[in-house]
Design a protein around this motif. Sequence first.
Motif, PDB file in Angstrom:
ATOM      1  N   THR A   1       6.676   8.898   2.643  1.00 37.86           N
ATOM      2  CA  THR A   1       7.921   8.359   2.095  1.00 37.86           C
ATOM      3  C   THR A   1       8.948   9.477   1.973  1.00 37.86           C
ATOM      4  OG1 THR A   1       6.858   6.582   0.839  1.00 37.86           O
ATOM      5  CG2 THR A   1       8.970   7.378   0.012  1.00 37.86           C
TER       6      THR A   1
ATOM      7  N   ASP B   1       7.338  12.208  -0.777  1.00 35.56           N
ATOM      8  CA  ASP B   1       5.977  12.507  -1.213  1.00 35.56           C
ATOM      9  C   ASP B   1       5.830  14.004  -1.444  1.00 35.56           C
ATOM     10  OD1 ASP B   1       5.105   9.907  -1.075  1.00 35.56           O
ATOM     11  OD2 ASP B   1       4.492  10.056   1.016  1.00 35.56           O
TER      12      ASP B   1
ATOM     13  N   ILE C   1      -5.349   7.283   6.176  1.00 41.74           N
ATOM     14  CA  ILE C   1      -4.586   8.114   5.231  1.00 41.74           C
ATOM     15  C   ILE C   1      -5.509   8.644   4.125  1.00 41.74           C
ATOM     16  CG2 ILE C   1      -2.769   8.039   3.456  1.00 41.74           C
ATOM     17  CD1 ILE C   1      -1.280   6.029   5.285  1.00 41.74           C
TER      18      ILE C   1
ATOM     19  N   GLY D   1       7.331   2.672  -7.257  1.00 45.51           N
ATOM     20  CA  GLY D   1       6.645   2.671  -5.965  1.00 45.51           C
ATOM     21  C   GLY D   1       7.319   3.520  -4.906  1.00 45.51           C
ATOM     22  N   TRP D   2       8.467   4.087  -5.230  1.00 39.19           N
ATOM     23  CA  TRP D   2       9.105   5.071  -4.354  1.00 39.19           C
ATOM     24  C   TRP D   2       8.783   6.489  -4.825  1.00 39.19           C
ATOM     25  CZ3 TRP D   2      11.601   4.611   0.261  1.00 39.19           C
ATOM     26  CH2 TRP D   2      11.912   3.307   0.686  1.00 39.19           C
ATOM     27  N   GLY D   3       7.914   6.608  -5.812  1.00 45.39           N
ATOM     28  CA  GLY D   3       7.552   7.922  -6.319  1.00 45.39           C
ATOM     29  C   GLY D   3       8.597   8.496  -7.267  1.00 45.39           C
ATOM     30  N   ARG D   4       9.572   7.651  -7.670  1.00 43.89           N
ATOM     31  CA  ARG D   4      10.644   8.182  -8.526  1.00 43.89           C
ATOM     32  C   ARG D   4      10.258   8.163  -9.994  1.00 43.89           C
ATOM     33  NH1 ARG D   4      15.672   4.614  -6.582  1.00 43.89           N
ATOM     34  NH2 ARG D   4      14.023   3.048  -6.714  1.00 43.89           N
TER      35      ARG D   4
ATOM     36  N   ARG E   1      -3.880  15.610   9.211  1.00 45.95           N
ATOM     37  CA  ARG E   1      -4.783  15.107  10.251  1.00 45.95           C
ATOM     38  C   ARG E   1      -4.732  16.020  11.472  1.00 45.95           C
ATOM     39  NH1 ARG E   1      -3.294   9.297  11.384  1.00 45.95           N
ATOM     40  NH2 ARG E   1      -3.214   9.555   9.128  1.00 45.95           N
TER      41      ARG E   1
ATOM     42  N   MET F   1      14.325   1.284  -3.364  1.00 43.46           N
ATOM     43  CA  MET F   1      15.626   1.934  -3.321  1.00 43.46           C
ATOM     44  C   MET F   1      16.647   0.975  -2.728  1.00 43.46           C
ATOM     45  SD  MET F   1      14.851   5.936  -2.543  1.00 43.46           S
ATOM     46  CE  MET F   1      16.495   6.330  -3.104  1.00 43.46           C
TER      47      MET F   1
ATOM     48  N   ARG G   1       0.537   9.801  -5.108  1.00 46.26           N
ATOM     49  CA  ARG G   1       0.893  11.182  -4.749  1.00 46.26           C
ATOM     50  C   ARG G   1       1.818  11.781  -5.791  1.00 46.26           C
ATOM     51  NH1 ARG G   1       2.046  10.071   1.675  1.00 46.26           N
ATOM     52  NH2 ARG G   1      -0.124  10.213   2.350  1.00 46.26           N
TER      53      ARG G   1
ATOM     54  N   ARG H   1       8.587   5.864   5.762  1.00 49.36           N
ATOM     55  CA  ARG H   1       9.429   4.943   5.006  1.00 49.36           C
ATOM     56  C   ARG H   1      10.542   5.783   4.423  1.00 49.36           C
ATOM     57  NH1 ARG H   1       7.867   2.188  -0.775  1.00 49.36           N
ATOM     58  NH2 ARG H   1       7.278   4.354  -1.133  1.00 49.36           N
TER      59      ARG H   1
ATOM     60  N   VAL I   1       1.910   0.178   6.799  1.00 49.96           N
ATOM     61  CA  VAL I   1       1.747   1.188   5.749  1.00 49.96           C
ATOM     62  C   VAL I   1       2.266   2.522   6.281  1.00 49.96           C
ATOM     63  CG1 VAL I   1       0.109   2.355   4.242  1.00 49.96           C
ATOM     64  CG2 VAL I   1      -0.298  -0.013   4.925  1.00 49.96           C
ATOM     65  N   ALA I   2       3.133   3.160   5.511  1.00 51.00           N
ATOM     66  CA  ALA I   2       3.728   4.415   5.966  1.00 51.00           C
ATOM     67  C   ALA I   2       2.837   5.592   5.596  1.00 51.00           C
ATOM     68  CB  ALA I   2       5.108   4.595   5.341  1.00 51.00           C
ATOM     69  N   ASP I   3       2.781   6.576   6.489  1.00 46.43           N
ATOM     70  CA  ASP I   3       2.095   7.819   6.155  1.00 46.43           C
ATOM     71  C   ASP I   3       2.867   8.577   5.087  1.00 46.43           C
ATOM     72  OD1 ASP I   3      -0.122   8.373   8.408  1.00 46.43           O
ATOM     73  OD2 ASP I   3       1.582   7.334   9.308  1.00 46.43           O
TER      74      ASP I   3
ATOM     75  N   CYS J   1       2.292   6.152  -2.599  1.00 45.82           N
ATOM     76  CA  CYS J   1       3.420   7.006  -2.975  1.00 45.82           C
ATOM     77  C   CYS J   1       3.375   7.319  -4.476  1.00 45.82           C
ATOM     78  CB  CYS J   1       4.710   6.277  -2.598  1.00 45.82           C
ATOM     79  SG  CYS J   1       6.180   7.255  -2.784  1.00 45.82           S
TER      80      CYS J   1
ATOM     81  N   VAL K   1      -4.647   2.514   6.107  1.00 44.77           N
ATOM     82  CA  VAL K   1      -4.887   3.072   4.768  1.00 44.77           C
ATOM     83  C   VAL K   1      -6.151   3.928   4.785  1.00 44.77           C
ATOM     84  CG1 VAL K   1      -5.365   2.502   2.358  1.00 44.77           C
ATOM     85  CG2 VAL K   1      -3.710   1.146   3.659  1.00 44.77           C
TER      86      VAL K   1
ATOM     87  N   TRP L   1       0.821  -1.210   0.000  1.00 46.20           N
ATOM     88  CA  TRP L   1       0.000   0.000   0.000  1.00 46.20           C
ATOM     89  C   TRP L   1       0.855   1.261   0.000  1.00 46.20           C
ATOM     90  CZ3 TRP L   1      -4.895   0.905  -1.092  1.00 46.20           C
ATOM     91  CH2 TRP L   1      -5.814  -0.159  -1.043  1.00 46.20           C
ATOM     92  N   THR L   2       1.970   1.215   0.729  1.00 46.20           N
ATOM     93  CA  THR L   2       2.833   2.402   0.769  1.00 46.20           C
ATOM     94  C   THR L   2       3.278   2.776  -0.640  1.00 46.20           C
ATOM     95  OG1 THR L   2       3.615   1.697   2.941  1.00 46.20           O
ATOM     96  CG2 THR L   2       4.884   3.412   1.828  1.00 46.20           C
ATOM     97  N   ALA L   3       3.655   1.763  -1.425  1.00 45.19           N
ATOM     98  CA  ALA L   3       4.119   2.023  -2.792  1.00 45.19           C
ATOM     99  C   ALA L   3       2.987   2.598  -3.654  1.00 45.19           C
ATOM    100  CB  ALA L   3       4.661   0.737  -3.417  1.00 45.19           C
TER     101      ALA L   3
ATOM    102  N   ARG M   1      14.531   7.100 -17.872  1.00 45.79           N
ATOM    103  CA  ARG M   1      15.144   8.376 -18.198  1.00 45.79           C
ATOM    104  C   ARG M   1      15.178   8.664 -19.698  1.00 45.79           C
ATOM    105  NH1 ARG M   1      18.532  10.727 -14.466  1.00 45.79           N
ATOM    106  NH2 ARG M   1      18.665   8.754 -13.391  1.00 45.79           N
TER     107      ARG M   1
ATOM    108  N   GLU N   1      18.545  10.745  -2.167  1.00 47.03           N
ATOM    109  CA  GLU N   1      19.119  10.261  -3.416  1.00 47.03           C
ATOM    110  C   GLU N   1      20.096  11.279  -3.974  1.00 47.03           C
ATOM    111  OE1 GLU N   1      15.530   9.368  -5.491  1.00 47.03           O
ATOM    112  OE2 GLU N   1      15.117  11.436  -6.021  1.00 47.03           O
TER     113      GLU N   1
ATOM    114  N   ARG O   1      12.918  10.161   0.448  1.00 46.72           N
ATOM    115  CA  ARG O   1      13.988   9.602  -0.371  1.00 46.72           C
ATOM    116  C   ARG O   1      15.252  10.443  -0.225  1.00 46.72           C
ATOM    117  NH1 ARG O   1      10.350  10.280  -4.742  1.00 46.72           N
ATOM    118  NH2 ARG O   1      11.956  11.466  -5.828  1.00 46.72           N
TER     119      ARG O   1
END
Lengths: 333, 287
Positions: free
Chosen positions: B44, B66, A55, A296-299, B98, B1, A31, B15, B40-42, A28, A52, A23-25, A303, B48, B46
């Motif tokens: 993310t 995010d 959120i 799933g990391w939003g990346r 929230r 990652m 978003r 995360r 489940v993370a609120d 993400c 979830v 779900w996190t992926a 390229r 990088e 990164r």
Amino acid sequence: MNDARLLTRILADPSRIGEVRDWTALLCAARAESLGGTLAFRLEGSPVPPKVASILLDARRDAAQARTQALWEAEMARRALADTGIPVVLLKGTAYAAAGLPPALGRSIGDLDILVPRTALPRVEEALLGAGWEWVKENAYDDHYYRTWMHELPPLIHRERDRMIDVHHTILPLTARRTPDAQAMIDDSVALGDGLRILAPEDMVLHAVAHLFADGDLAGGLRNLWDIDRLLRSFTETPAFWSRLDARARRHDLLAPLQRALRLAARFYRTPVEQALAGRSAGDALYERRLLARDGWGRATRRGTRLGFYVRSHWLRMPPMMLAKHLLEKARR
Amino acid sequence: MRHALALKIGPVSFRIGSAWREPLAQLERLYAGYPAADEVADFTVRLEPATPWRRFARPSVAIRGDYTLPDAAPLPLPLGLLAAEMGMNLQMALGQKRYLLLHAGIVARDGEALILTGASGAGKSTLAALLGEQGWRFMGDEFGLLDPETGFLHPFPRAISLKNAALALFDGADPGRLGPVLRGTPKGMIRHLRPPADAIARMAEPARPALILFPRYGRDFPAEDRPVGAAEVFVRLTQASTNYVSLGARGFDALTALVAEVPARAIDYGSSAEAIAMVERLWAARA
């Protein structure tokens, strides 16, 4: 599965949430594609894990507040321009929200986009500057770039509310290869109760299509394609919509981009489209590859594909010599 | 990652993904003993390379996630731990919807919370950390999470960020609780301190706000306190909140209720001992 593809499948059919492994992926990726609020509304009432659900509830509340703010900003522009008598047509997210159209549900809305007749630009500028909007600091080249070649004024920001307004005077850059008829869109626009206007249904679809496929590098493409899906679903109940859309697309020189949008919307979101109008193309696979370039990391991924579409966006916007000069100017900074 | 870590701080799960191992290894040591994160993370985060070659050549860490600030400057890899902390704060500041966020140090006693808020450098973080070592429950040194539904504050006890002169105040702390000394950060020298064990053990326990203090530090300030009018408290708290505007009516209702019910005072102090004495006195005398 590619997380962007899973996102499109869940949006098209929320009953498939059993396929979600991470779900996190998914959240993400949503978003990152500006579809977090949309997903939250699509899954309202679906059996999701409690975390979830919480959120998604936050995302729905946030979208509701964003809608309130966007409509207030439209009202501020209406008041600023009311005395000029110039027709003001709302575009994109604010238009969907003001008209209560389905894409508005959960949609993020950034700037206020309006369309006005090109001849009215000086008066619009003057009225907005008088009502508290200011030029975002730009250099002389940027200003020249917007005014000579683009389809909108340089961006203005309101000094108290800190919100931007984009004043469009046509649909695509003046230098673009395709030349939609902005005046026809304004002439056929529809008045809302408060005096602001929105585009007629066919033009609204074609405006979204123009921005997705005839301009830009497909950034935010999944969201724009979702807008198109929702618009088509709500308009196709009207008889003769498809034939009017077909004729209007030819009038605006947007038939090929429209066809591409119909095929990809059907592919991603199972949009019911008229097959005869949508046609076929082998090139869709490349667009699909670009639209799903998100992990799933939003990346941003892929390229090379992204670069290709970036180059294409400039190619569509201006003739080669002008493009060369423009890129040279940008590179000198 | 390449590397990933899940963290839970108060009611919020993160995360964190990183192109390098070191920042996450430091983060894991600093947050040892925290409860397991939600599945489940609120948010993310990164870490990088700012550009592909920056993973190896003069590696620099871009803070993304995010929610991202387009003009945020990357940090050199030795400050990767700070980048992770900044990344989590950024998600909260831009993405938390929230709770109403109050930029404040929060401590609690007997289920009631003290809010310490003020301009950067006023000493709220240091004061909250000191009080947390002296009989108060530390709830956070960065954000107070005000629940609009209940009016209670939720703890957000992330690692305390000690800056410059404040480092010396915690020389005696258990070395296992301290992170590496980070030099040359945008805010000078920084060292992180893991909050006391009871702050972590009780991080799911909210507290009812009971007193708001606006501390102001100045070496030559005489120690004194004065009342602050409700309107000024309200405006100062809107300025101390990163999400007041985006919460709309919920934020307004939560904040007006807080200001109507909770007494507030401004305090000037020239030393932390003075400040702590004043806090104890005002707490005992609170309405």
